[in-house]
Design a protein around this motif. Structure first.
Motif, PDB file in Angstrom:
ATOM      1  N   GLU A 126       0.824  -1.211   0.000  1.00 44.37           N
ATOM      2  CA  GLU A 126       0.000   0.000   0.000  1.00 44.37           C
ATOM      3  C   GLU A 126       0.855   1.257   0.000  1.00 44.37           C
ATOM      4  N   ARG A 144       1.964   1.675  -3.572  1.00 39.14           N
ATOM      5  CA  ARG A 144       0.874   2.120  -4.447  1.00 39.14           C
ATOM      6  C   ARG A 144       0.579   3.608  -4.264  1.00 39.14           C
ATOM      7  N   THR A 186      -6.274   4.562   3.215  1.00 38.00           N
ATOM      8  CA  THR A 186      -5.806   3.577   4.190  1.00 38.00           C
ATOM      9  C   THR A 186      -5.309   4.272   5.446  1.00 38.00           C
TER      10      THR A 186
END
Length: 770
Positions: free
Chosen positions: A94, A97, A445
């Motif tokens: 994550e 990304r 997130t």
């Protein structure tokens, strides 16, 4: 039974942990601590309670790829426990990304909070090092505690925001030289339990006693009587909250018109007094800021204001201002005005007298001017220049791209897609928690390192269990504390918990920079390295014992800090040309040309009275007639160890206690021990009533730090079962200058709660699946 006794160091003191067969049995005060904090022994209760995070956990909706923005279920969703390998892969993927798609500034690593006392296992230091090596991150600036102070003081007295700590009188000097201490916001001893970085022995209480025994008189200007200890026999002048600046202006005007002010010091060592004097006299707005004017605003009588002006200028005096008064609308003003008042009074720059801030807010303040170098986890320069003022996190999440003012700059709030929080609890520190909860839904997130399932963990997507300070090796050294204290691991980490460093090392390995992050050292090698670095810097064997000897003895004394401490007010008074301050003029800036050039409508070029948005003279007081004081708790540090024995024992039927004056309780039918509902338009919470004339009429006191426990986490304004005052406080900046929090500007009302009591679930874990 074979018990081992081991050193423990915390922000609230040093203790002895008693361990048997790997189990923590109890925590005892050190024999040489004259006033040990009762928080420490209560840590045992929390060590293995049901709220411990034992395995990595991922929010079910996030794991299933459901929408990661806006209508997510953070705060209400179940969690799925996963292996460490899977958790490390999820977080590292994550991070890759988000950085690839949105840039490094989309990663927020401000992660504000106290974490633990260790020099190596310092959560934010570990996080910032990890994120900086990975490409950078958006940081936060200043603190919730003192944001307004940190921004205004460099303009007024120059230097680093915290340099004032070494430039104001220490308690020993006060006892020897001072006759009168006037404390705006008081000197609450409960706050002196703590010291950032740890402490070996609590000294503030005994030092205050020495001052009183030496004949120093104290005046407590605060809405709360117990903001000074009973043994000080302080004169209490109850003041309407948020009106300290008006009280100071009334005192200053009395000095001016009677010719009591120190004209020599003001002429030689300050700039801009003439312009400020015009404001005091009312030459610009037609309103003299005299004692009668101040009395109407503050609730302090005209005679008391006049008398105080005379005493301040005829006695060797010290103006103290506490941090609480600047966590309010226009919080810069009482800090600035307190410096001006001290400059006028005639004692500025005289031994043991003049001005100081934050006395008794931490045990360190006023104990020693500084502490010598002590090693800590090395910083890495952050490649990302973006930052946000610490209290504007909800604004940044809700309004990316918005431009705000900050200390003469224009900042564009970045778009934050990944929040990485480590070592703090935003759902404690931040104001208007319902607004924060809405904002918290916007990033893709949220990654959190936590030892317990507190509110921040429940509002995360990925929760990584971390070892507590009892479960790792380290050493502590507090601000201005003359000791360094060993922190050997007392017990093994609970469940599958790992240290922050271990987690970041594993992530750095997957992301390709483990060697740069760890420098090929194990954790105990890092601890030894930082100690030896400290030892070498301070003079080797002459300064500190070897690491092995230190580790065995548990405590070593540091050499005294000798300075130099630039910006001395004594030097300024003696020769302002030779010893200028680090301000544009080299003097105390009663009028700041720089601040005036910002043209802010809520912070002028000199200290000034600005009416707060919420106070007891506002129109809103017709609906909410009580002023909320959300001060620091006596039973924990912020929200740390709210699940500890000391904090739990302070609850009333499981709720945080709220103190109100009997005159306010009687017409509401409230008696001590009742559960009440505290409310305003922003939210409501349950609390246990305590009736006391310790708080002035019109004021209620509800400490911060109770873990937020909303009945329906996804519902805006839902009732908090537990008593967190930040469901009631406004997420509104002090001013455009500092953008600091204004938590202590909040109006509420209180009513009996006669409905069936909901169970407190603050310390219960969320639904966990395997």
């Amino acid at each position: 039974m074979v018990e081992r006794r081991m050193s423990v160091a915390t922000h609230w003191g040093s203790y002895i942990a008693v361990v048997d067969s790997g189990q923590l049995v109890r925590i005892e005060p050190r024999y040489d601590d004259p006033v040990p904090s009762p928080i420490g022994p209560g840590m045992v209760t929390a060590a293995d309670d049901s709220a411990r995070v034992l395995r990595p956990a991922v929010r079910k909706g996030w794991l299933n790829g459901e929408p990661r923005a806006h209508d997510t279920a953070r705060g209400t969703d179940a969690f799925v426990e996963v292996s460490w390998d899977d958790a490390i892969t999820l977080v590292s993927d994550e991070l890759r990304r988000v950085r690839a798609q949105h840039g490094d500034s989309a990663v927020f690593g401000g992660s504000y909070g106290w974490a633990s006392a260790g020099r190596f296992h310092h959560a934010q230091g570990q996080l910032h090092r990890f994120l900086a090596l990975g490409g950078g991150y958006t940081d936060s600036r200043n603190t919730y505690s003192t944001a307004a102070l940190e921004v205004i003081l460099p303009h007024v007295i120059g230097g680093h925001p915290w340099s004032y700590q070494s430039r104001m009188p220490m308690w020993g000097e006060i006892a020897e030289n001072c006759e009168l201490v006037v404390a705006f916001g008081g000197l609450a001893l409960k706050n002196s339990q703590i010291n950032p970085g740890g402490l070996a022995r609590h000294q503030t209480q005994n030092l205050q006693r020495q001052c009183r025994e030496a004949g120093v008189r104290f005046v407590n200007i605060s809405p709360i009587r117990s903001d000074t200890a009973g043994f000080l026999d302080a004169e209490w002048l109850p003041v309407i909250p948020n009106t300290d600046t008006a009280a100071m202006l009334g005192i200053a005007h009395t000095m001016l018109v009677n010719g009591w002010h120190d004209e020599d010091f003001l002429r030689r060592c300050c700039v801009g007094f003439d312009r400020f004097a015009s404001y005091l006299a009312g030459e610009l707005d037609g309103i003299p800021k005299d004692a009668a004017w101040a009395a109407k605003i503050t609730g302090i009588s005209r005679d008391a204001i006049t008398d105080l002006a005379g005493r301040l200028t005829t006695q060797r005096s010290l103006i103290m201002v506490n941090y609480a008064v600047q966590r309010a609308d226009h919080g810069e003003q009482p800090i600035w005005m307190s410096v001006v008042l001290a400059a006028m009074a005639g004692s500025m720059g005289r031994p043991g007298c003049g001005w100081g801030a934050g006395y008794a807010t931490m045990d360190a303040t006023g104990v020693a001017p500084d502490r010598p170098f002590v090693g800590t986890i090395p910083e890495v320069s952050n490649p990302v220049p973006d930052f946000i003022p610490v209290a504007r996190i909800a604004d940044a999440l809700l309004h990316p791209g918005k431009t705000i003012d900050y200390d003469g700059r224009r900042l564009t709030l970045p778009e934050l897609r990944l929040i990485y929080w480590c070592g703090g609890n935003p759902f404690h520190h931040h104001q208007d928690l319902h607004r924060l909860a809405r904002a918290w839904q916007t990033p893709d997130t949220v990654v959190v390192h936590e030892a317990w399932w507190n509110t921040t963990a429940k509002f995360a997507d990925i929760v990584l269990p971390v070892a507590t300070s009892l479960e790792r090796d380290d050493f502590a050294a507090g601000f201005s504390d003359p000791h360094i204290v060993a922190m050997p691991k007392v017990r093994e980490p609970a469940g599958e918990s790992r240290t922050d460093h271990n987690i970041f090392a594993a992530l750095a390995s997957q992301l390709g920079y483990e060697r740069e992050f760890t420098e090929s050292r194990s954790e105990i090698e890092w601890v030894r390295h930082l100690y030896e670095q400290t030892r070498t810097k301070l003079g080797g064997d002459a300064a500190l014992p070897s690491f092995d000897d230190f580790w065995r003895s548990a405590t070593a004394e540091l050499p005294a800090a000798t300075g130099p401490f630039p910006g001395s007010f004594e030097d300024l008074r003696s020769d302002p040309q030779r010893f200028p301050l680090l301000t544009p003029s080299g003097r105390i800036e009663i009028f700041s040309e720089e601040i005036d050039s910002f043209a802010y409508d809520d912070c002028a070029g000199h200290p000034k009275w600005f009416e707060p948005v919420e106070w007891l003279r506002a129109d809103l007081s017709d609906r909410f007639p009580l002023h909320l004081i959300s001060n620091q708790p006596a039973s924990r540090l912020h929200s740390q160890y709210d699940n500890g024995g000391r904090s739990l024992s302070s609850k009333i039927d499981g709720r945080e206690p709220v103190t109100m004056n009997p005159m306010d309780a009687a017409p509401r039918g409230i008696e001590s021990g009742m559960i009440v509902r505290v409310y305003n338009d922003r939210g409501s919470c349950l609390a246990g009533a305590v009736l006391s004339d310790d708080v002035m009429p019109g004021v209620v006191q509800l400490s911060t730090g109770a873990w937020w426990d909303p009945v329906q986490p996804g519902m805006d304004g839902t009732l908090d079962r537990h008593g967190n005052p930040n469901v009631l406080t406004a997420d509104r900046p002090c001013s455009r200058l500092s953008q600091g929090p204004s938590a202590l500007s909040a109006l509420v009302d209180v009513e009996r709660y006669d409905s069936p009591l909901p169970d407190v679930l603050a310390f219960s874990p969320p639904s966990l699946e395997h």
